[in-house]
Scaffold this motif. Sequence first.
Motif, PDB file in Angstrom:
ATOM      1  N   ARG A 216      -2.842  43.345  22.241  1.00 49.74           N
ATOM      2  CA  ARG A 216      -4.271  43.241  21.952  1.00 49.74           C
ATOM      3  C   ARG A 216      -5.054  44.321  22.691  1.00 49.74           C
ATOM      4  N   ILE A 217      -4.638  44.624  23.932  1.00 50.65           N
ATOM      5  CA  ILE A 217      -5.299  45.676  24.719  1.00 50.65           C
ATOM      6  C   ILE A 217      -5.149  47.019  24.020  1.00 50.65           C
TER       7      ILE A 217
ATOM      8  N   VAL B 217       2.240  37.477  27.568  1.00 48.99           N
ATOM      9  CA  VAL B 217       1.886  38.759  28.179  1.00 48.99           C
ATOM     10  C   VAL B 217       2.031  39.896  27.161  1.00 48.99           C
ATOM     11  N   GLU B 218       3.086  39.822  26.366  1.00 55.18           N
ATOM     12  CA  GLU B 218       3.322  40.870  25.362  1.00 55.18           C
ATOM     13  C   GLU B 218       2.212  40.896  24.325  1.00 55.18           C
TER      14      GLU B 218
ATOM     15  N   THR C  35      10.076  52.904  26.284  1.00 58.30           N
ATOM     16  CA  THR C  35      10.036  51.732  27.163  1.00 58.30           C
ATOM     17  C   THR C  35      10.189  50.463  26.326  1.00 58.30           C
ATOM     18  N   MET C  36      10.607  49.377  26.959  1.00 59.72           N
ATOM     19  CA  MET C  36      10.932  48.150  26.236  1.00 59.72           C
ATOM     20  C   MET C  36       9.742  47.608  25.445  1.00 59.72           C
ATOM     21  N   ASP C  37       8.596  47.428  26.129  1.00 65.88           N
ATOM     22  CA  ASP C  37       7.421  46.852  25.462  1.00 65.88           C
ATOM     23  C   ASP C  37       6.903  47.769  24.363  1.00 65.88           C
ATOM     24  N   ASN C  38       6.834  49.070  24.666  1.00 65.29           N
ATOM     25  CA  ASN C  38       6.311  50.016  23.683  1.00 65.29           C
ATOM     26  C   ASN C  38       7.236  50.155  22.480  1.00 65.29           C
TER      27      ASN C  38
END
Length: 379
Positions: free
Chosen positions: A10-11, A4-5, A149-152
Motif C-alpha cells: 500500500r505504501i 506487513v507485506e 529482494t524477497m518482498d520486491n
Amino acid sequence: MATVEELKLRIRELENELIKSKQKQSDAEHHLRPKIDQMSAEVVDSNPYSRLMALKRMGIVQDYEKIRSYAVAVVGVGGVGSVTAEMLTRCGIGKLLLFDYDKVELANMNRLFFQPHQAGLSKVEAAEHTLRNINPDVAFETHNYNITTMDNFTHFMNRISHGGLEEGKPVDMVLSCVDNFEARMAINTACNELGQIWMESGVSENAVSGHIQLIIPGETACFACAPPLVVAANIDEKTLKRDGVCAASLPTTMGVVAGLLVQNVLKYLLGFGTVSYYLGYNAMQDFFPSMAMKANPQCDDRHCRQQQDEYKKKEVEQPKQEVVQDEEEVVHEDNEWGIELVSEVSEAELQDASGPVPDLPEGITVAYTIPEKVRPTEL
C-alpha cells in the motif's frame, strides 16, 4: 488486520500516486498536447501518428492501431532500457511499466535519454516525466525498487501478472534491460513461473557488442538453460567489481541494441516480419549472428521444466498436417536416335566419394562432405 507485506504494498502504491500527482502538476505547467483518443492516418503536420500509420497503408502492418492495446514492462531503465522505453512511447504503446532502483548520475550523461538537470532523481521518476511529455497517450506505472529482494520480487511478479492495460490482466511482454546476472535470473524465475513471454538484452563490458533474445517458457531456452560462465561457475559477480573500475559504455552500441530489441517487440506484437529468437551484434566487424536454442530438459529451474512438459502436451494435442509432395517423373526428350541419359556412377561409388557423414544433432544437416583421403598403398 493487514499484514506487513500488504502495508508495504500500500505504501508503494501511495508513493506511486504521489509521483504521478507531481508529474501531472509539472505537465500542466509545460502545456502538454491534448490526448488523442484514436490513432489517425491523416497526413497533417499536427498528427503525431501519421508516419506510423503509413506502415498500414504500405502493407507492412495489417493493424497498427493494435499497438495501443498492449502493455510492456521494462526492467532496468539504464542505457538500453531508457532508450527502449522512449522508442515504445514514440510508437504509441498502450502502457509502460518501468522498474529500476537506481538514480540518475552525471556519469550517465554519456548515454542517451537522461539529461544533466535530472541528476539525483530516481531513473523511473525522471523517465516517466520525459516520456509523458513526449506522448501523453501512453499510460505509465513506475516502481523504484530492486526486484531481487524477497518482498520486491513478490510485488514484481504481481505487477507482471496483474498490471496489464486492463488492471488484473498480465502484461503482454517483459523486457530485461538490466546489467547484472542476479536481476536477469530474477526475471527468468518470475517469467518461468508465470509462463510469461519475455525478451532479454545485454551489452558487453567493453561496449562493442550486444544481443537480444526472445524467451518463450517451455519452448525456447530460458536464461537458466544455458547460463553464462559467471553463473555456471557459481561465482558471486559482486567480487568481480573493484573500486575505481567500471564497464565501458557507448551510446551508439546501446542505441543499436535498444533499436533491435524494440524492432523485435513490434514485429512480435504486431505480427510482421521475422521475429529473431537470438540476434547478436559485434560492432568491431559489424557482425550480426542469429540462432535459436531449444529448452534444456535438465534445466535447473523447475518451473522451466514444468513449462516444457506443458508445451509438449500442447504439441501432441495439436493435429499434425502431413505435407505430401508429388514426385515428378523424369521425362527424357524423345529423339530419332533412341539415345537415353544414363548415370555412369553407381550408388555405391557415389556413397564412397561422399565420405563419412558425421553424427549430428537433430535438425542439423551437412551441406557437403569431404571424401576420405586414400593412402598411396590403396591406389
